[in-house]
Design a protein around this motif. Sequence first.
Motif, PDB file in Angstrom:
ATOM      1  N   GLY A  51     -20.790  26.167 -42.718  1.00 39.43           N
ATOM      2  CA  GLY A  51     -22.243  26.183 -42.663  1.00 39.43           C
ATOM      3  C   GLY A  51     -22.899  25.095 -43.491  1.00 39.43           C
ATOM      4  N   SER A  52     -22.128  24.065 -43.883  1.00 42.16           N
ATOM      5  CA  SER A  52     -22.626  23.029 -44.787  1.00 42.16           C
ATOM      6  C   SER A  52     -22.906  21.736 -44.033  1.00 42.16           C
ATOM      7  CB  SER A  52     -21.589  22.755 -45.889  1.00 42.16           C
ATOM      8  OG  SER A  52     -21.920  21.594 -46.610  1.00 42.16           O
ATOM      9  N   PRO A  53     -24.174  21.265 -44.012  1.00 41.83           N
ATOM     10  CA  PRO A  53     -24.447  19.949 -43.415  1.00 41.83           C
ATOM     11  C   PRO A  53     -23.703  18.816 -44.110  1.00 41.83           C
ATOM     12  CG  PRO A  53     -26.486  21.185 -43.728  1.00 41.83           C
ATOM     13  CD  PRO A  53     -25.406  21.944 -44.452  1.00 41.83           C
ATOM     14  N   LEU A  54     -23.555  18.921 -45.436  1.00 46.16           N
ATOM     15  CA  LEU A  54     -22.845  17.875 -46.167  1.00 46.16           C
ATOM     16  C   LEU A  54     -21.388  17.790 -45.732  1.00 46.16           C
ATOM     17  CD1 LEU A  54     -22.489  15.742 -48.334  1.00 46.16           C
ATOM     18  CD2 LEU A  54     -22.231  17.590 -50.021  1.00 46.16           C
ATOM     19  N   LEU A  55     -20.690  18.936 -45.678  1.00 44.79           N
ATOM     20  CA  LEU A  55     -19.280  18.913 -45.268  1.00 44.79           C
ATOM     21  C   LEU A  55     -19.138  18.494 -43.808  1.00 44.79           C
ATOM     22  CD1 LEU A  55     -17.688  22.024 -47.023  1.00 44.79           C
ATOM     23  CD2 LEU A  55     -17.277  19.596 -47.486  1.00 44.79           C
ATOM     24  N   VAL A  58     -19.375  14.810 -43.955  1.00 42.41           N
ATOM     25  CA  VAL A  58     -18.148  14.251 -44.535  1.00 42.41           C
ATOM     26  C   VAL A  58     -17.007  14.303 -43.527  1.00 42.41           C
ATOM     27  CG1 VAL A  58     -16.382  14.616 -46.303  1.00 42.41           C
ATOM     28  CG2 VAL A  58     -18.798  14.696 -46.914  1.00 42.41           C
ATOM     29  N   SER A  59     -16.907  15.389 -42.768  1.00 41.73           N
ATOM     30  CA  SER A  59     -15.852  15.485 -41.763  1.00 41.73           C
ATOM     31  C   SER A  59     -16.035  14.435 -40.672  1.00 41.73           C
ATOM     32  CB  SER A  59     -15.845  16.887 -41.138  1.00 41.73           C
ATOM     33  OG  SER A  59     -16.983  17.106 -40.325  1.00 41.73           O
ATOM     34  N   PHE A  60     -17.290  14.109 -40.368  1.00 41.11           N
ATOM     35  CA  PHE A  60     -17.581  13.054 -39.397  1.00 41.11           C
ATOM     36  C   PHE A  60     -17.040  11.709 -39.879  1.00 41.11           C
ATOM     37  CE2 PHE A  60     -20.176   9.791 -37.439  1.00 41.11           C
ATOM     38  CZ  PHE A  60     -20.356  10.233 -36.134  1.00 41.11           C
ATOM     39  N   GLY A  61     -17.125  11.456 -41.184  1.00 39.37           N
ATOM     40  CA  GLY A  61     -16.728  10.158 -41.710  1.00 39.37           C
ATOM     41  C   GLY A  61     -15.402  10.133 -42.443  1.00 39.37           C
ATOM     42  N   ALA A  62     -14.659  11.239 -42.446  1.00 39.04           N
ATOM     43  CA  ALA A  62     -13.419  11.297 -43.221  1.00 39.04           C
ATOM     44  C   ALA A  62     -12.378  10.306 -42.729  1.00 39.04           C
ATOM     45  CB  ALA A  62     -12.848  12.716 -43.177  1.00 39.04           C
ATOM     46  N   GLY A  63     -12.392   9.985 -41.443  1.00 39.48           N
ATOM     47  CA  GLY A  63     -11.451   9.012 -40.913  1.00 39.48           C
ATOM     48  C   GLY A  63     -11.883   7.582 -41.118  1.00 39.48           C
ATOM     49  N   PHE A  64     -13.069   7.367 -41.686  1.00 41.58           N
ATOM     50  CA  PHE A  64     -13.601   6.026 -41.881  1.00 41.58           C
ATOM     51  C   PHE A  64     -13.396   5.528 -43.318  1.00 41.58           C
ATOM     52  CE2 PHE A  64     -17.132   7.331 -38.660  1.00 41.58           C
ATOM     53  CZ  PHE A  64     -16.206   7.318 -37.635  1.00 41.58           C
ATOM     54  N   LEU A  65     -13.758   6.373 -44.262  1.00 38.05           N
ATOM     55  CA  LEU A  65     -13.872   5.959 -45.659  1.00 38.05           C
ATOM     56  C   LEU A  65     -12.611   5.321 -46.236  1.00 38.05           C
ATOM     57  CD1 LEU A  65     -15.699   5.876 -48.123  1.00 38.05           C
ATOM     58  CD2 LEU A  65     -14.998   8.213 -48.666  1.00 38.05           C
TER      59      LEU A  65
END
Length: 402
Positions: A51-55, A58-65
């Motif tokens: 239920g976390s917008p932040l997580l 982060v999951s959207f960008g975890a493969g990028f960082l």
Amino acid sequence: MTTHPPTRRTTYREVLAERRFRLLFLTRAVAITADSLRISAFSVLVFSTTGSPLLSAVSFGAGFLPQMFGTVLLGSLADRLPPRALIAGGYLLESAAALALALLPLSVTADLALVALVALVTPVFHGASGRLVARWLTGDAYVLGRSLNSMASSVAQLAGLALGGAAVAALGTRQALAVGAALHLSAAVAARLGLPRLKADGEPSGSVAKAGLRGTAALLGARDPRRLLLAQWLPGAAAAGAEALIVAYAGQHHFAPGSYALLMACVPAGMLAGALVVGRLLRPSVRERLVAPLAAVTGLPLLAFAAGPGVGTSAVLLFCAGTGFAYALGLQRAFVDCVPAALQGQAFGLLHSGTMTLQGVGPACFGLLTAAAGTGTAMAAAGAATLLTAWWIAGWHTAAPA
């Protein structure tokens, strides 16, 4: 920076007549479809679990960082190992990771760590692919090849979102991730069987990490490569911060179920339209003059999200923002020309990994902003940041007259 573009337009037909590029083009499209499916399904899984917008961001960008670290330490392998093995192996590794997300009962933290770990090595595969494209296509043919790849990316993202939405609705999020694993596997098999067997250009001797550090320092230390890299990284990073918040924006504004997929599809749809118009209809000199204005188009529509638009208006705004991504076509030829041949594979890996890394930083930064300002305001702030980068590009980028 002044450039001297060719005046003759190459056609897409001429570019696609190159059989080896055509195979790279098709396998890349399949792999991007799988990536888009995985990113959307994983983002939905994390948001529904926490239920976390932040997580979710982060999951959207975890493969990028993590990709920048992979480029610095391993990027020289793109010039030192056979490209066919690297490309096919990369797709196979992506398949294994998606299958692990689908089948293993891991925590959200462990899932994010797995995605980040795979991201460390993906710049090597992308660098090898970019080096082959630059070898097989030259001049304006190379620019149109990048345009075709951009359009394929947009279509594949749309296909991945559509397939992901259908798979999540019919099968569930983890089963949808398994579908993505199968797509990556098919791309790996096609690359292994269809690409020619080529030797590496570089010598596989010495420390890989030291060579990677030296190459990265050389590319970032020279003014023209550094500017062209940053110009291709920064607008997309800010825009990705807004794109990563679409799921949360739709949820917090109580849009109809599934509307997030429609909104996420609008960005790649706009990218497809922009790449087609700019790549096919404009002369090379015109493309290069429009770099800064088109970069500004990427950010300007996002400002309107501060007003909390509904589904229809949001869709139009996101489509318009997507069209501005065609600005990068005006930078492609100059980038290839200014990169030393011995560092070409690493340069393409650095270009890709920098893009992916900053597109991981963007969602994290603007995701944090949602806690204080809400998703709409955070998306508008991402648009303002994009406009600032366009202003910076306009300050140094000039093109020769037609």
